[in-house]
Design an enzyme around this catalytic site. Structure first.
Site, PDB file in Angstrom:
ATOM      1  N   THR A   4       0.821  -1.213   0.000  1.00 22.61           N
ATOM      2  CA  THR A   4       0.000   0.000   0.000  1.00 22.61           C
ATOM      3  C   THR A   4       0.850   1.257   0.000  1.00 22.61           C
ATOM      4  O   THR A   4       0.446   2.288  -0.524  1.00 22.61           O
ATOM      5  CB  THR A   4      -0.922  -0.022   1.244  1.00 22.61           C
ATOM      6  N   THR A  12       1.654  -4.291   4.276  1.00 26.42           N
ATOM      7  CA  THR A  12       1.492  -4.582   5.702  1.00 26.42           C
ATOM      8  C   THR A  12       0.924  -5.979   5.956  1.00 26.42           C
ATOM      9  O   THR A  12       1.090  -6.533   7.035  1.00 26.42           O
ATOM     10  CB  THR A  12       0.553  -3.570   6.377  1.00 26.42           C
ATOM     11  N   ASP A  13       0.216  -6.548   4.959  1.00 24.80           N
ATOM     12  CA  ASP A  13      -0.538  -7.780   5.233  1.00 24.80           C
ATOM     13  C   ASP A  13       0.340  -8.951   5.670  1.00 24.80           C
ATOM     14  O   ASP A  13      -0.035  -9.721   6.555  1.00 24.80           O
ATOM     15  CB  ASP A  13      -1.364  -8.181   4.004  1.00 24.80           C
TER      16      ASP A  13
HETATM   17  N1  ASP Z   1      -2.757  -5.508   0.792  1.00 28.01           N
HETATM   18  C1  ASP Z   1      -1.703  -4.544   1.094  1.00 28.01           C
HETATM   19  C2  ASP Z   1      -0.379  -5.270   1.096  1.00 28.01           C
HETATM   20  O1  ASP Z   1      -0.124  -5.963   2.032  1.00 28.01           O
HETATM   21  C3  ASP Z   1      -1.969  -3.910   2.393  1.00 28.01           C
HETATM   22  C4  ASP Z   1      -0.943  -2.905   2.838  1.00 28.01           C
HETATM   23  O2  ASP Z   1       0.156  -2.816   2.345  1.00 28.01           O
HETATM   24  O3  ASP Z   1      -1.271  -2.177   3.798  1.00 28.01           O
HETATM   25  O4  ASP Z   1       0.381  -5.155   0.157  1.00 28.01           O
END
Ligand code: ASP
Length: 317
Positions: free
Chosen positions: A12, A91-92
């Site tokens: 993200t 973040t995932d």
């Molecule tokens: N779906 C995204 C990822 O993990 C979520 C994020 O980065 O916050 O790439």
């Protein structure tokens, strides 16, 4: 002068949405490392190299990307003029990548992971500040090991976990607490930097197609042992059960785990609780993953199942 290398992998932090007020409907991993740095004017003029290794939404993280990332980071750490590496990530699966790197890279040069909960196009993106903090931390003398910085909070790669699905303040190290805070360009250190542990530097050199197959199952009301039986039939060599509470496991899964163990499959139990892990090892219980989250325990069991590697590749750094 020591160089900091920023390696982008997607997420993200590199995400783009059609509207500035949309913080959830966006495409992750659109921007490259150069564009991420361009959004942080105070970093201009510093000795920073930028490269883009992947543009993944980290929900799709895979073992091939992990292997490529660990090998690239190892090569960068080996360059004498490189002082530290910053990795931008989604973040995932951040807690899994952080733990994987913690166990496969030497700790003497820091690897600082960062990410964002809002896309780069958001009204108030958190990515630029997080990247600024990550570079600040990377350039701070004495920092070592795999760490992550989000919202100014510095967490150990072996301890961090994502606790919230969409708020900016989404990460914690559970009971362990933060290692440090990055505050307005300075670093306030609270605990010792990670020293690295039981290194498996050899895993990234192994063809990911031959990495041990370890799967994750959750214990819950009405759990079915058939899930574990199916995983064993599908070739699982290890299974981590995300247990309830202090790693307790539904009877149906315990019985299936015993069948799996009889086939030579290693079964561990972790806790699906957001903090606390599993304490104690009562006789007759499955081996516990201790303080690791279920997703980190999956990585740990995979590393344990890799056949012994090159001479001298395992040990403490
Ligand atoms: N779906 C995204 C990822 O993990 C979520 C994020 O980065 O916050 O790439």
């Amino acid at each position: 002068m020591q160089i900091t290398v920023v390696v982008a992998t997607g997420g993200t932090i590199a995400g783009s949405a059609a509207r500035a007020d949309d913080a959830v409907g966006y495409t992750a991993g659109v921007l490259d490392a150069g564009a991420l740095l361009a959004a942080v004017p105070p970093l201009a003029g510093l000795p920073i190299e930028a490269e883009t290794l992947a543009r993944l939404d980290s929900r799709d993280m895979d073992h091939a990307t992990w292997a490529a990332l660990a090998r690239r980071l190892r090569a960068l750490q080996a360059r004498p003029e490189v002082g530290a590496v910053v990795v931008t990530h989604g973040t995932d699966t951040l807690e899994e990548t952080a733990y994987f790197l913690h166990r496969t890279l030497r700790a003497d040069k820091p690897v600082v992971l960062t990410a964002a909960m809002r896309p780069a196009t958001a009204l108030s993106p958190d990515g630029p500040r997080n990247l600024f903090d990550a570079v600040t931390l990377a350039r701070t003398p004495g920092v070592r090991g795999v760490v992550a910085v989000l919202g100014g909070q510095v967490l150990a790669g072996a301890e961090l976990r994502k606790l919230h699905g969409w708020r900016v303040d989404a990460f914690s190290a559970g009971d362990a607490g933060p290692l440090a805070w990055v505050e307005d360009g300075g670093v306030r250190v609270l605990r010792d930097w990670p020293r690295g542990e039981a290194l498996r530097e050899d895993l990234p050199d192994l063809d990911p197609a031959h990495w041990p197959v370890v799967d994750l199952v959750t214990s819950h009301a009405g759990a079915r042992g058939a899930v574990i039986d199916a995983l064993v039939a599908a070739g699982a060599q290890g299974i981590v059960i995300a247990g309830t509470g202090n790693g307790s496991v539904h009877r149906q899964l315990r019985e299936a785990a015993a069948r799996a163990e009889a086939h030579g499959v290693r079964v561990w139990r972790a806790s699906r609780c957001l903090a606390g892990g599993v304490v104690g090892a009562p006789a007759g219980e499955l081996p516990s993953a201790g303080s690791l989250t279920p997703a980190q325990a999956r990585v740990a069991l995979m590393l344990e199942l890799v056949p012994p590697g090159r001479a001298g590749s395992a040990g403490l750094v």
